[in-house]
Design an enzyme around this catalytic site. Structure first.
Site, PDB file in Angstrom:
ATOM      1  N   LYS A  32       0.808  -1.220   0.000  1.00  0.00           N
ATOM      2  CA  LYS A  32       0.000   0.000   0.000  1.00  0.00           C
ATOM      3  C   LYS A  32       0.844   1.274   0.000  1.00  0.00           C
ATOM      4  O   LYS A  32       0.464   2.269  -0.623  1.00  0.00           O
ATOM      5  CB  LYS A  32      -0.964   0.003   1.182  1.00  0.00           C
ATOM      6  CG  LYS A  32      -0.318   0.165   2.545  1.00  0.00           C
ATOM      7  CD  LYS A  32      -1.361   0.190   3.645  1.00  0.00           C
ATOM      8  CE  LYS A  32      -0.718   0.365   5.019  1.00  0.00           C
ATOM      9  NZ  LYS A  32      -0.052   1.658   5.172  1.00  0.00           N
ATOM     10  N   THR A  33       2.000   1.237   0.685  1.00  0.00           N
ATOM     11  CA  THR A  33       2.840   2.443   0.720  1.00  0.00           C
ATOM     12  C   THR A  33       3.376   2.762  -0.675  1.00  0.00           C
ATOM     13  O   THR A  33       3.426   3.930  -1.086  1.00  0.00           O
ATOM     14  CB  THR A  33       4.011   2.256   1.707  1.00  0.00           C
ATOM     15  OG1 THR A  33       3.498   1.930   2.995  1.00  0.00           O
ATOM     16  CG2 THR A  33       4.845   3.512   1.806  1.00  0.00           C
ATOM     17  N   ASP A 219      -3.651   7.618   4.928  1.00  0.00           N
ATOM     18  CA  ASP A 219      -3.109   6.272   5.110  1.00  0.00           C
ATOM     19  C   ASP A 219      -3.667   5.675   6.406  1.00  0.00           C
ATOM     20  O   ASP A 219      -4.078   6.404   7.311  1.00  0.00           O
ATOM     21  CB  ASP A 219      -1.581   6.350   5.182  1.00  0.00           C
ATOM     22  CG  ASP A 219      -0.915   4.984   5.074  1.00  0.00           C
ATOM     23  OD1 ASP A 219      -1.600   4.007   4.684  1.00  0.00           O
ATOM     24  OD2 ASP A 219       0.282   4.883   5.380  1.00  0.00           O
ATOM     25  N   GLU A 220      -3.666   4.334   6.511  1.00  0.00           N
ATOM     26  CA  GLU A 220      -4.164   3.626   7.703  1.00  0.00           C
ATOM     27  C   GLU A 220      -5.550   4.141   8.096  1.00  0.00           C
ATOM     28  O   GLU A 220      -5.845   4.386   9.271  1.00  0.00           O
ATOM     29  CB  GLU A 220      -3.190   3.794   8.887  1.00  0.00           C
ATOM     30  CG  GLU A 220      -1.778   3.305   8.624  1.00  0.00           C
ATOM     31  CD  GLU A 220      -1.670   1.781   8.557  1.00  0.00           C
ATOM     32  OE1 GLU A 220      -2.692   1.094   8.704  1.00  0.00           O
ATOM     33  OE2 GLU A 220      -0.547   1.282   8.339  1.00  0.00           O
ATOM     34  N   GLN A 250      -7.931  -5.073   9.652  1.00  0.00           N
ATOM     35  CA  GLN A 250      -6.839  -4.768  10.572  1.00  0.00           C
ATOM     36  C   GLN A 250      -7.193  -3.619  11.518  1.00  0.00           C
ATOM     37  O   GLN A 250      -6.314  -2.963  12.072  1.00  0.00           O
ATOM     38  CB  GLN A 250      -5.566  -4.430   9.789  1.00  0.00           C
ATOM     39  CG  GLN A 250      -5.038  -5.599   8.963  1.00  0.00           C
ATOM     40  CD  GLN A 250      -3.684  -5.307   8.334  1.00  0.00           C
ATOM     41  OE1 GLN A 250      -2.670  -5.190   9.012  1.00  0.00           O
ATOM     42  NE2 GLN A 250      -3.667  -5.184   7.015  1.00  0.00           N
ATOM     43  N   ARG A 592       1.534 -11.563  10.217  1.00  0.00           N
ATOM     44  CA  ARG A 592       2.888 -11.040  10.456  1.00  0.00           C
ATOM     45  C   ARG A 592       3.936 -12.032   9.970  1.00  0.00           C
ATOM     46  O   ARG A 592       5.100 -11.676   9.797  1.00  0.00           O
ATOM     47  CB  ARG A 592       3.133 -10.799  11.950  1.00  0.00           C
ATOM     48  CG  ARG A 592       2.260  -9.781  12.684  1.00  0.00           C
ATOM     49  CD  ARG A 592       2.145  -8.469  11.976  1.00  0.00           C
ATOM     50  NE  ARG A 592       0.965  -8.467  11.126  1.00  0.00           N
ATOM     51  CZ  ARG A 592       0.757  -7.590  10.153  1.00  0.00           C
ATOM     52  NH1 ARG A 592       1.660  -6.669   9.889  1.00  0.00           N
ATOM     53  NH2 ARG A 592      -0.341  -7.643   9.413  1.00  0.00           N
TER      54      ARG A 592
END
Length: 714
Positions: A32-33, A219-220, A250, A592
């Site tokens: 995503k970044t 973002d987020e 998330q 993770r």
């Protein structure tokens, strides 16, 4: 130069789409970044948008720096001037220009965490309360919650209904609020609250700022709260281009105010929203992703997506049921040793857990086996305040030392001030006795009733200790001292869990070593608080799942997967909403892992949930084709290395007798290694170990030592 060849089809679409309102559902590890930074670069290079008309809101300074660096790498100086910052930094910039409209000076102060603690320290002194009873973190959460609900100090006092602890909290809130006003200072919550208030009260100022930002990116987005979302909508009120990136699966910070419905219902607030799903994962193998998918699909509050990877199927998820928490920790340590032998670094591995108290047994086993570890975002179990408090109470029973006395004489509060303690300490030095002996012998005339009550408690515990029931003794200490009540009154759930975990610890110790004393238990604990080993960058990471958000590891162990623990009992009490939050937490934990994912639990009794443990539904919800349930019975190897659920401390091992040791004997210690006995005094061995450990005093019957035998020479 933008390199579209680096993007998959969905990523490319997310970069070039020209809809006014775009929602990117970015699965874990989906890049995503990269998409967000390329999107900004695309607007500048292809759409000729001026950089200073672009706003990107991140949630950490690290993320903001990374985005700036990537844009600079792609565009050079042409990318300079974008507004890329955390939401708090953005608000600070806005307020520094226009806060005077709220009758505050433009050079207002922003208080940091240290400043906040200093103000609380002043408030506590004036009101007459102690930090141990009202931890700073809990108090700051109380203040923040009131602010976000629009409850000022006066209303907070109205809501106390005469309850002393709430009255004290409201007094601190009032002091804190008044102190900030006198300083013309804001805390981090104020930065957002003052900005939205400024815009509400002064539409002209809002229009000025909203005109600046033609394109707003967030973002987020799954972590925003209602006030932050309101601010975003205020800033987009002129040009109305909003691009949000996040993953509803998330959303794990609802206790901080994050609301999953904000991202889920974004298309209802903006009906023309274009939704693009990034579901190719670049981190994990397919078995890990498919297992996580099969769990999260049970949630209703989400946007449907199925993560997949081109990294191959990889190993199946491994699930192990152990006989005890100790066995579970041993299993994890054994796998770490094996993986280390297979070429993994310690830093490639992480142990994740739902609550901090679950680190206790793992820490002990890692220390015993000299496996380096770091606690990510927290303290080691035996260094936590409430654990040290209770251990100090136990030391009062066996040793009555001054350090333990000073730590717990006013915890919970008994009205003992520092001047009184100083006077008692001076008298103890003068008469060459302990501070406890001063009050026990009635040598200090003031506060007699309080000290007599304290002495009565300690002497009673000393008598009760003679029956040898360590578990019952600790229960008495918690109840008689008022420590348990103190935590329960203030709803200190996490600290209570740590105390209950200590109960599990002493119960397990009593079972393993039925002939051992309280002093031996305390001496054993001291081994786990000795930090003689040097820090190393190659260490296993131990952390809560919340702290692990945004991290990734080659190998992940998720421990404590029992009903009532994970999912958490208190969160389950919230109904479907709470359960879905816990399931999202499991999804975050599982994703993770890059190559190997281990899930484990134990079926022993837990004081924390007050029942025997059953396997978590988050194990059962994983489709069978993606998980291996390994042998659930403990096994043993004669190789000398424990295997799976084998308990390192052999429960049948007899305590060595005092007369087995002589001066000059060579002994083996589990942590300090080889040493030589240089003195024996009333069953206590004085042993010289190699540097850096030096000389240690250890009980002859302590399970951590043994004489060096023939097998050690082979």
């Amino acid at each position: 130069m933008i390199k579209f060849s680096q993007l998959n089809e969905n990523q490319k679409q997310a970069v070039i789409d020209d809809s006014d309102h775009i929602r990117i559902i970015a699965g874990a590890g989906s890049g995503k970044t990269r998409v967000l930074t390329m999107r900004i670069a695309y607007l500048i290079e292809e759409k000729q948008v001026r950089p200073y008309h672009i706003l990107a809101i991140t949630f950490t300074n690290k993320a903001a720096r990374e985005m700036k660096t990537r844009i600079n790498d792609m565009l050079g100086d042409a990318g300079t001037g974008c507004w890329i910052s955390t939401i708090h930094s953005l608000c600070m910039r806005i307020l520094s220009e226009d806060i005077s409209a709220l009758n505050y000076p433009k050079n207002f102060t922003v208080v940091d965490a240290d400043d906040q603690r200093q103000i609380l320290k002043e408030a506590y002194k004036e009101i007459g309360i102690e930090k141990k009873e009202y931890p700073y973190g809990v108090m700051l959460d109380y203040i923040a919650d009131n602010k976000y609900m629009g409850v000022d100090p006066e209303k907070a006092m109205d809501f106390t209904y005469g309850e002393e602890r709430l009255i004290n909290k409201a007094k601190v809130y009032a002091y804190y609020d008044n102190r900030l006003k006198k300083l013309y200072a804001l805390d981090f919550d104020d930065l957002i609250l003052f900005t939205t208030r400024l815009f509400r009260l002064h539409p002209v100022i809002l229009e000025k700022w909203a005109k600046k930002f033609h394109y707003i990116h967030v973002d987020e987005f799954q972590d925003v709260d209602k006030e932050q979302y309101f601010l975003i909508k205020q800033l987009s009120s002129v040009h109305d281009h909003v691009y949000v990136v996040g993953d509803p699966d998330q959303t794990i910070f609802t206790w901080r105010g994050a609301d999953v419905n904000i991202i889920v219902n974004f298309d209802k607030d903006f009906p023309d929203t274009k939704t693009i799903v990034l579901n190719q994962n670049y981190r994990s193998t397919n078995n890990i992703l498919s297992g996580a998918n099969s769990v999260i699909k049970n949630n209703k509050a989400r946007v449907d997506k199925e993560l997949f990877s081109k990294n191959g199927d990889g190993s199946k998820i491994i699930h192990k049921t152990c006989m005890s928490e100790q066995g579970e920790a041993n299993y994890v340590a054994n796998q770490i040793i094996k993986l280390r032998g297979d070429g993994y670094n310690y830093s490639d591995m992480a142990v994740l857990y739902r609550a901090n108290y679950l680190s206790r047994e793992v820490e002990k086993v890692l220390i015993e086996n000299r496996i380096p570890y770091v606690i990510y975002g927290g303290l080691r179990f035996y260094e936590r305040m409430e654990v040290k408090d209770i251990l100090s109470y136990l030391r009062m029973i066996t040793r009555g030392d001054d350090l333990a006395f000073i730590r717990i004489i006013n915890t919970p509060r008994r009205g003992i001030g520092q001047k009184t303690l100083d006077a008692i300490q001076a008298m103890a030095i003068e008469k060459n006795m302990s501070m406890y002996d001063v009050i026990r012998n009635g040598l200090y005339p003031k506060n007699r009733d309080t000290f007599d009550h304290f002495v009565h408690m300690v002497e009673k515990w000393k008598e009760d200790m003679k029956n040898g029931d360590l578990e019952l003794l600790l229960q008495e200490v918690l109840d008689d001292s008022g420590y348990r009540t103190m935590l329960e009154k203030d709803n200190e759930t996490e600290r209570l869990e740590n105390v209950k975990s200590l109960l599990d610890d002493i119960k397990q110790y009593a079972q393993d070593y039925p002939d051992s004393s309280l002093d031996e238990y305390l001496q054993m604990i001291s081994l786990y608080t000795d930090r003689a080993s040097e820090e190393t960058s190659d260490a296993v990471s131990l952390c809560t799942i919340h702290s692990a958000k945004g991290l990734e590891f080659e190998v992940v162990f998720v421990i404590g997967l029992s009903e009532g623990i994970f999912p958490s009992e208190r969160t389950l009490a919230e109904g479907q909403k709470g359960l879905e939050e816990e399931r999202r937490l499991a999804y975050v934990a599982y994703t993770r892992a890059k190559k190997l994912l281990y899930l484990s639990e134990s079926n022993s009794f837990s004081y924390v949930i007050q029942s025997a443990k059953l396997p978590s539904r988050f194990i059962k919800e994983i489709d069978d084709e993606f998980i291996d349930h390994v042998d659930e019975k403990p096994t043993f190897k004669k190789s000398g290395i424990f295997d799976e659920d084998l308990v390192i401390h052999d429960k049948k091992k007899e305590k060595p007798k005092d007369d087995l040791y002589r001066n000059g004997d060579t002994v083996i210690h589990k942590i300090y290694g080889e040493g030589v006995v240089i003195g024996i005094d009333n069953g206590v061995l004085q042993i010289a170990f190699a540097f850096p450990h030096g000389i240690k005093k250890i009980l002859a019957g302590h399970p951590s030592i043994r004489k060096k035998g023939k097998e050690d020479f082979s």
